[in-house]
Each structure stands twice: as C-alpha cells, then as structure tokens.
Design a protein around this motif. Structure first.
Motif, PDB file in Angstrom:
ATOM      1  N   LEU A  37       5.862   4.868  -7.312  1.00 36.38           N
ATOM      2  CA  LEU A  37       6.065   5.997  -6.413  1.00 36.38           C
ATOM      3  C   LEU A  37       5.802   5.516  -4.993  1.00 36.38           C
ATOM      4  CD1 LEU A  37       4.194   8.661  -8.533  1.00 36.38           C
ATOM      5  CD2 LEU A  37       6.637   8.668  -8.018  1.00 36.38           C
ATOM      6  N   TYR A  38       6.591   6.004  -4.067  1.00 37.72           N
ATOM      7  CA  TYR A  38       6.427   5.666  -2.655  1.00 37.72           C
ATOM      8  C   TYR A  38       6.872   6.881  -1.855  1.00 37.72           C
ATOM      9  CZ  TYR A  38      11.411   4.641  -3.227  1.00 37.72           C
ATOM     10  OH  TYR A  38      12.745   4.738  -3.521  1.00 37.72           O
ATOM     11  N   PRO A  39       6.661   6.896  -0.531  1.00 43.51           N
ATOM     12  CA  PRO A  39       6.991   8.116   0.213  1.00 43.51           C
ATOM     13  C   PRO A  39       8.378   8.651  -0.126  1.00 43.51           C
ATOM     14  CG  PRO A  39       5.881   6.586   1.660  1.00 43.51           C
ATOM     15  CD  PRO A  39       6.077   5.866   0.350  1.00 43.51           C
ATOM     16  N   GLU A  40       8.396   9.790  -0.742  1.00 41.57           N
ATOM     17  CA  GLU A  40       9.606  10.536  -1.043  1.00 41.57           C
ATOM     18  C   GLU A  40      10.542   9.867  -2.039  1.00 41.57           C
ATOM     19  OE1 GLU A  40      11.305  11.977   2.623  1.00 41.57           O
ATOM     20  OE2 GLU A  40       9.346  12.409   3.465  1.00 41.57           O
ATOM     21  N   GLY A  41      10.048   8.892  -2.796  1.00 43.85           N
ATOM     22  CA  GLY A  41      10.941   8.252  -3.758  1.00 43.85           C
ATOM     23  C   GLY A  41      10.227   7.713  -4.984  1.00 43.85           C
ATOM     24  N   MET A  42      11.021   7.195  -5.924  1.00 46.87           N
ATOM     25  CA  MET A  42      10.461   6.688  -7.179  1.00 46.87           C
ATOM     26  C   MET A  42      11.402   5.635  -7.765  1.00 46.87           C
ATOM     27  SD  MET A  42       9.413   8.886 -10.554  1.00 46.87           S
ATOM     28  CE  MET A  42      11.037   9.277 -11.180  1.00 46.87           C
TER      29      MET A  42
ATOM     30  N   LYS B 127       0.813  -1.229   0.000  1.00 47.75           N
ATOM     31  CA  LYS B 127       0.000   0.000   0.000  1.00 47.75           C
ATOM     32  C   LYS B 127       0.848   1.281   0.000  1.00 47.75           C
ATOM     33  CE  LYS B 127      -0.560  -0.049   5.003  1.00 47.75           C
ATOM     34  NZ  LYS B 127      -1.413  -0.205   6.153  1.00 47.75           N
ATOM     35  N   MET B 128       2.144   1.139   0.289  1.00 51.43           N
ATOM     36  CA  MET B 128       3.025   2.312   0.248  1.00 51.43           C
ATOM     37  C   MET B 128       3.353   2.730  -1.186  1.00 51.43           C
ATOM     38  SD  MET B 128       4.227   3.221   3.316  1.00 51.43           S
ATOM     39  CE  MET B 128       5.955   3.359   3.751  1.00 51.43           C
ATOM     40  N   PHE B 129       3.078   1.854  -2.150  1.00 48.96           N
ATOM     41  CA  PHE B 129       3.547   2.099  -3.510  1.00 48.96           C
ATOM     42  C   PHE B 129       2.402   2.376  -4.472  1.00 48.96           C
ATOM     43  CE2 PHE B 129       6.808  -0.243  -1.361  1.00 48.96           C
ATOM     44  CZ  PHE B 129       7.987   0.286  -1.842  1.00 48.96           C
ATOM     45  N   ARG B 130       2.672   3.241  -5.427  1.00 48.96           N
ATOM     46  CA  ARG B 130       1.690   3.506  -6.468  1.00 48.96           C
ATOM     47  C   ARG B 130       2.372   3.350  -7.821  1.00 48.96           C
ATOM     48  NH1 ARG B 130      -0.582   8.874  -5.663  1.00 48.96           N
ATOM     49  NH2 ARG B 130       0.126   9.655  -7.655  1.00 48.96           N
TER      50      ARG B 130
ATOM     51  N   GLN C  79       2.344   4.059 -11.735  1.00 48.60           N
ATOM     52  CA  GLN C  79       1.701   4.923 -12.739  1.00 48.60           C
ATOM     53  C   GLN C  79       2.638   5.242 -13.897  1.00 48.60           C
ATOM     54  OE1 GLN C  79       0.532   8.397 -10.379  1.00 48.60           O
ATOM     55  NE2 GLN C  79       2.214   9.609 -11.207  1.00 48.60           N
ATOM     56  N   TRP C  80       2.052   5.670 -14.983  1.00 48.44           N
ATOM     57  CA  TRP C  80       2.806   6.091 -16.164  1.00 48.44           C
ATOM     58  C   TRP C  80       3.278   7.526 -15.963  1.00 48.44           C
ATOM     59  CZ3 TRP C  80       5.229   4.447 -20.310  1.00 48.44           C
ATOM     60  CH2 TRP C  80       5.495   5.339 -21.346  1.00 48.44           C
ATOM     61  N   GLU C  81       4.569   7.766 -16.170  1.00 43.74           N
ATOM     62  CA  GLU C  81       5.113   9.117 -16.046  1.00 43.74           C
ATOM     63  C   GLU C  81       5.513   9.623 -17.435  1.00 43.74           C
ATOM     64  OE1 GLU C  81       5.990  11.584 -13.300  1.00 43.74           O
ATOM     65  OE2 GLU C  81       4.187  10.415 -12.974  1.00 43.74           O
ATOM     66  N   PRO C  82       4.779  10.589 -17.954  1.00 39.48           N
ATOM     67  CA  PRO C  82       5.121  11.095 -19.295  1.00 39.48           C
ATOM     68  C   PRO C  82       6.554  11.632 -19.361  1.00 39.48           C
ATOM     69  CG  PRO C  82       3.020  12.026 -18.505  1.00 39.48           C
ATOM     70  CD  PRO C  82       3.608  11.260 -17.377  1.00 39.48           C
ATOM     71  N   ALA C  83       7.002  12.337 -18.308  1.00 37.86           N
ATOM     72  CA  ALA C  83       8.341  12.927 -18.350  1.00 37.86           C
ATOM     73  C   ALA C  83       9.425  11.848 -18.410  1.00 37.86           C
ATOM     74  CB  ALA C  83       8.567  13.827 -17.138  1.00 37.86           C
TER      75      ALA C  83
END
Lengths: 92, 385
Positions: free
Chosen positions: A33-38, A17-20, A22-26
């Motif tokens: 994504l997770y708290p304060e990181g990627m 549940k800490m992680f999401r 998603q597609w990042e266009p940039a």
C-alpha cells in the motif's frame, strides 16, 4: 530508463517509507500500500519484500529465500525481483 | 445487456466536514454546503470504517472541508490504522501544529497531502481568501520533521499556471518528494468561477513544456505529476475508474456518494450511512448501480470500442454541461455535443481578462455565498455552457 537499470542495488535493501506491506484478506494476497494506491503481490514477491528490512544483505536475503522455499539457485529470480522493486521505488 | 460484476470498494473517502478556514475559488465541495449540517459522530464514522474495511477497502482518505477541524481526527485515524487501512490526510495544513502532527503520527497516520494555492504569498492568500501562506510553509517543515513523505498538491488555473516554474521551485525548496500539479476540475465552486479560472490552450502547452524540463532536471528527487485539464483532451477521463467500481465517498452528513459531486445529479436516490449498511449501499443501492456496467449508456458510448477504458467519462460533467447525466461526456471528440467544450475553450482564449472579471467576478467559497447560491438556484448549481 537505462540509467536507472545501471544503478547498483542497495546493499541492504529496505522498504521505501512510502510503502506498507500487509496481508489483505479480501485480496487473499500480500499487497503493497502507498499513498492512494495498492500493488497486489504474488507469494514469492511478498516473501522477498518481507525480508527487505534494511539489515539483511542481498546475499543473506537470497540464502534466506532459498532456505524458505527449499530450493537452490534462486539468485537470478530474486535479483530480478529486487531490480523491479528498486525501479518501482518499492525498496531503497 | 452486460450484467456488471461488482468488485468491493477499494477507496473509502471520509469527507469529515464541509467546514473550512479557506475560501478557495476552485473548491469542489457542493456550492450549497452551508445547508448540509449534522455531521456524523465519531461512533458513526467508526462503524462506516469497520464496514467498508470488512468489504475489502484498503485505502482511506480523510478530507473535507478541512478535516483538522474535527477534534476526533486523531481517534478516527487510530481506528482506521488498527483496521488495516492505509491512511491519507488531505489537508490545507491550517490547524496542523506540532502537538497534532505528533498525535497523528502516534495514531499511525501514513501520509499527508498538503495543498498550496500558489508559490507566492500574494496569490496563495488571494485565491484562498486568507493569510495562510507562511503557515503552510511552517506545516511543510513539520511534515518533514515528522518523517512523512512530502506530498504537495497545487491546483492550477489561469492565474497561477503561468508561473508553474516558481511553483516547482517552491516545492523543491520545501523538499517535496511528490508534487501534484492538478489542473482545476470544473465542479462545485470551480464551476461557478470557470470563466475566471479556465486557462488557454497556449498556457497549458507552455506549462507542460516547463514541467518536462523540470522533470529531466530533477530526476528521482521529486516526482512531478501534471494532470491535464480534461476540457483540453479529446477523450474523457475514466472518472472514478468507473461508477461504483472502486470509490466510496461518505459526505459529512453521512450521504454515501459514488463521487464527490454525485449529490447534484437528478434522479439519484442517495443513501445515507445512518439508515443503511455499507454493504447494502455498495451492492444494492440505486445510486451506486445506476451507472454501473454499460446498460445505461447512450450512443456514441454504447457501441464505442473504448467504453471499457473511460466508461463514457464523467457523469457529473455530462450533467453540468449538457443537462443529461447519461450522455457521453462532451469532452470526448466523438460526442455530438463536443462543441460545447470547444466553445468554452474558445471563449477562454478570446475574452480579455478585464471584461471577464467584470462579467463574472470571482465567487469565494464562503458560508454567505453558499446560502446566496442555494437560494437563487434552489440548491442546484447553475448550468452554464
């Protein structure tokens, strides 16, 4: 970290549940994504993690991936990826 | 000269307000915060978020001061989430009742980081100059109830580092999944109180040992991070992962900063989001370019094999300790001024508590103290070495 490596993978993996995911266009990539990181994911890692929905079993997930990529014998690479994801706490 | 490649910002930190119900002695907010008024409006924040997201920023922090003092926090979080940001709320917990946490959950808030000043009511309340300990425990319960991962942050210093074990017990009792034991960084109010807050080397070593024991015992249940205070290292921290590299901080008044403390650096032409687009600020402003790459570096950084690793350390620290923002961070053992840091540590270990208290009483972060300090030093923090 051998004790972690020996832990069996969850039967029906789901994203922690800490992680999401998603597609990042940039980044032109899927990311976690997770708290304060990627974490930037390659295409196969993203396709595997997308299917970690807590409903599919690992066997179903492998079959799904094989179908999506039109290839057979993907069990080993998928299991390898799931192992890494589990050790990184991306999935539970 | 190496022309630096400018990557898009990754982190957008929205310091929504400098207002705060707490009065922590180690706060990193500027000591002259009271003179910085006129907070950005909701619409201005939304434009900032849209522009930063369009450039590629993916992480967003809502911080302060206490961000819950803004009653548009829920609306801002909802916008950020809609734009695709991973949203982090960095809070003291004061003002987080059930109604607001439910609204934040609906808005899509991803993560809450709750700060504690200590494991005991006495020390927590003393260090924050408030009565907030019981309230924070209640908030911790709400965070669990609303199915957020529990991320606790406790700032360490000589008054609480001695019972780091009790702090970890408290975190485990509260069901924390992450515990960040962050040693005080000496900027802002913490710099004012350094003589009172800096631990001794023996305290740090003992605390690290205790943390190690707990980590083994606790395993995966709670991840415990221990951030060593950089004064005690012999290489500087890779501050902000390099100047203008990933981090974009927007202060309450719209000042765009490459780090929380950049406002105090002389010669910096700080852009404001009210006058400039985020794109112009990030790529073209003097403030964001001045310490990019390595052209600005002096020796020993310039010819150092580790300059790509730590970027010469922290510009604010170089300024605070040496009066020169372009100098090698004196934390580095290679710095010809390294003795400035080792002398400070030496003083921490020899000065008896009582004498220090008399010479440097703790300065709590209050509006009144902020005004007093600004008046006495002309809005520049005192430089003590």
């Amino acid at each position: 970290m051998t004790e972690i490596t020996d832990t069996p993978l969850p039967e029906r993996p789901s994203l922690n549940k800490m992680f999401r995911l998603q597609w990042e266009p940039a980044q032109k990539a899927h990311v976690l994504l997770y708290p304060e990181g990627m974490v930037k994911l390659n295409q196969s890692a993203a396709e595997i993690l997308k299917r970690c929905d807590g409903e599919r079993t690992i066997a179903q997930l492998i079959a799904d991936i094989e179908q999506a990529f039109g290839e057979k014998d993907l069990r080993d690479p998928v299991m390898g990826m799931l192992r890494t994801a589990f050790e990184q706490d991306w999935i539970q | 000269m190496t022309q630096p490649t400018i990557n898009p910002p990754f982190w957008l930190l929205a310091e929504l307000t400098y207002r705060c119900p707490l009065h922590c002695v180690f706060c990193y907010n500027p000591v002259n915060y009271d003179s910085i008024k006129s907070e950005l409006t909701t619409a201005e924040w939304i434009r900032v978020m849209q522009e930063a997201r369009a450039l590629g920023a993916a992480q967003m922090g809502f911080s302060g001061g206490e961000p819950l003092l803004r009653d548009d926090l829920e609306a801002l979080v909802a916008h950020a989430r809609e734009l695709g940001f991973y949203t982090n709320l960095i809070t003291s917990g004061v003002g987080l009742n059930e109604k607001r946490i439910a609204a934040l959950k609906t808005a899509g808030l991803d993560h809450i980081q709750l700060s504690f000043q200590d494991s005991t009511q006495e020390m927590n309340d003393f260090l924050s100059s408030t009565k907030t300990f019981e309230l924070k425990k209640k908030v911790a319960g709400l965070i669990k109830q609303y199915d957020y991962p529990m991320v606790l942050n406790v700032v360490l210093h000589r008054h609480n580092i001695v019972h780091v074990d009790k702090i970890m017990d408290m975190a485990l009792d509260l069901g924390a999944e992450y515990l960040e034991l962050a040693n005080t960084q000496y900027y802002g109010w913490a710099m004012q109180n350094r003589a009172q807050l800096l631990p001794t080397r023996e305290q740090i070593v003992a605390a690290e040992e205790t943390v190690k024991t707990y980590r083994e015992k606790v395993g995966k249940r709670c991840k415990i991070l221990f951030v060593v205070p950089d004064y005690f290292e012999d290489r500087p921290k890779a501050c902000m992962n390099g100047w203008g590299s990933i981090f974009l901080d927007i202060a309450p008044d719209g000042a765009a900063l490459p780090c929380h403390n950049a406002r105090q650096l002389p010669g910096l032409n700080i852009p404001n989001v009210k006058d400039h687009s985020i794109r112009d600020i990030w790529y073209d402003s003097q403030a964001f370019n001045v310490f990019r790459g390595d052209d600005w570096m002096q020796e020993p950084c310039r010819s150092c094999s580790e300059k790509e690793k730590d970027f010469g350390g922290c510009r604010c620290q170089a300024f605070l300790l040496l009066g020169d923002a372009a100098a090698t961070d004196p934390v580095c053992a290679k710095s010809p001024q390294h003795h400035v840091v080792t002398d400070i540590i030496k003083q921490a270990s020899v000065a008896p508590e009582t004498t220090q208290r008399q010479e440097h009483p703790l300065v709590f972060r209050t509006d009144k103290n902020s005004r007093l300090i600004s008046e006495s030093v002309g809005a520049t923090p005192t430089i003590r070495s």
